[in-house]
Design an enzyme around this catalytic site. Structure first.
Site, PDB file in Angstrom:
ATOM      1  N   ASP A 151      -3.860  -2.382  -0.429  1.00  0.00           N
ATOM      2  CA  ASP A 151      -4.279  -1.373  -1.414  1.00  0.00           C
ATOM      3  C   ASP A 151      -3.750  -1.711  -2.818  1.00  0.00           C
ATOM      4  OD1 ASP A 151      -6.008   0.622  -0.620  1.00  0.00           O
ATOM      5  OD2 ASP A 151      -4.450   1.891   0.270  1.00  0.00           O
ATOM      6  N   LYS A 181     -13.180   2.885   7.055  1.00  0.00           N
ATOM      7  CA  LYS A 181     -12.455   1.611   6.949  1.00  0.00           C
ATOM      8  C   LYS A 181     -12.510   0.845   8.276  1.00  0.00           C
ATOM      9  CE  LYS A 181      -9.799   3.368   3.167  1.00  0.00           C
ATOM     10  NZ  LYS A 181      -8.663   4.103   2.640  1.00  0.00           N
ATOM     11  N   GLN A 202      -3.089   5.799   4.601  1.00  0.00           N
ATOM     12  CA  GLN A 202      -4.077   6.668   3.970  1.00  0.00           C
ATOM     13  C   GLN A 202      -3.376   7.802   3.219  1.00  0.00           C
ATOM     14  OE1 GLN A 202      -7.544   6.157   3.969  1.00  0.00           O
ATOM     15  NE2 GLN A 202      -7.409   7.751   2.425  1.00  0.00           N
TER      16      GLN A 202
END
Ligand code: NAP
Length: 279
Positions: free
Chosen positions: A116, A49, A93
């Site tokens: 997300d 990322k 994460q």
């Protein structure tokens, strides 16, 4: 023999487009990535990322917290990042260590920074068809289908898996594109029969070898979301690739299919957040 959908090449193209759009903004899109503990897979994803942010010309910050971090410490960090005007996106994460409450953590991220798209507010917006963030993996799948000019409208799409991260939002997105959608899961009595009805079959389970050629209609489009390790430790999906590729019209490989597109769509969501923040 199926046409192979090249997710890697497509992801590079998407990131290139995102980078071009980012150049036109008044400031760089900024993403904060939080990683807790030392899960090797999470480390690989976070590194990926950060690399993507670099390629797109974004600013990124990494917060690597020890596995013993408390819920309060993590929530305090998110609160600080929520307040920072320069920060467009916050990503935690997953998975988190067991002692942390993942649901509470994801809800703590301000919805306008929830790149997300896991916050209930954004999930709700997706459900009722309002503009906003779209979860990266399902978004990447739809983008792939469109880039390959694969018709979705009126097609029968079978999604195998009903997780909040992939299966459910994937089904909603396919519905939004006017597919007729069936969702299958571990309690579906005859999975093979359901799959054989699919014009577009999307497997998101996490079981090596689950989807065999006899479960696939001749000419179907087969999208393999899963990322499993086989007995040799090699990365593979849910689909028996070789045999299914003989029958399908299009197929995604693992690796090199949905995975890179997921990453590219995170960049697209971060760009979207930056634009919404007036950059
Ligand atoms: P998950 O939360 O474990 O969900 C798996 C789903 O599969 C569940 O809904 C489960 O049904 C269903 N299932 C399990 N066994 C089944 C069976 N025998 N037949 C039919 N359905 C079955 O997993 P996830 O987070 O959605 O991830 C799914 C896969 O995608 C994993 O391999 C993951 O690594 C991968 N993934 C890839 C990306 C990417 O970027 N490519 C992103 C996210 C996830 P129940 O609900 O009934 O338990």
């Amino acid at each position: 023999m199926a046409t192979i959908i090249d997710g890697k090449a497509l992801a590079a193209k998407v990131k290139e487009e995102v980078a071009q759009k980012a150049l036109a903004l008044s400031a760089k899109p900024a993403l904060a990535v939080i990683i807790v503990g030392d899960n090797p897979a999470s480390r690989v994803y976070v590194n990926g990322k950060k690399k993507d942010c670099g390629e797109c010309g974004f600013y990124s910050e990494e917060y690597a917290l020890p596995a013993e971090v408390t819920q309060k410490q993590l929530l305090d960090l998110i609160a600080q990042l929520n307040e920072r005007e320069d920060m467009d996106g916050i990503l935690v994460q997953l998975p988190l260590p067991k002692h942390l409450d993942e649901r509470e953590v994801l809800r703590a991220i301000r919805p306008d920074k929830d790149v997300d798209c896991f916050h209930p507010y954004n999930v709700g917006k997706l459900m009722i068809g309002e503009n906003g963030f779209v979860p990266c993996t399902p978004y990447g799948v739809v983008r792939m289908l469109k880039e390959y000019n694969i018709d979705i409208r009126g097609k029968h799409c079978v999604v195998v898996g009903r997780s909040n991260i992939v299966g459910k939002p994937q089904a909603i997105l396919m519905l939004r594109e006017d597919a007729t959608v069936t969702i299958c899961h571990s309690r579906t009595p005859d999975l093979a029969a359901e799959c054989r009805r699919a014009d577009i079959l999307i497997a998101a389970v996490g079981r090596v070898g689950l989807i065999t050629a006899d479960m696939v209609k001749e000419g179907a489009v087969v999208i393999d979301v899963a990322m499993n390790r086989n007995e040799q430790g090699k990365l593979c999906g849910d689909v028996c690739y070789e045999e299914v590729a003989e029958k399908a019209s299009y197929i995604t490989p693992v690796p090199g299919g949905v995975g890179p597109m997921t990453r590219a769509m995170l960049m697209e969501n971060t760009l979207y957040a930056a634009i919404q923040h007036g950059k």
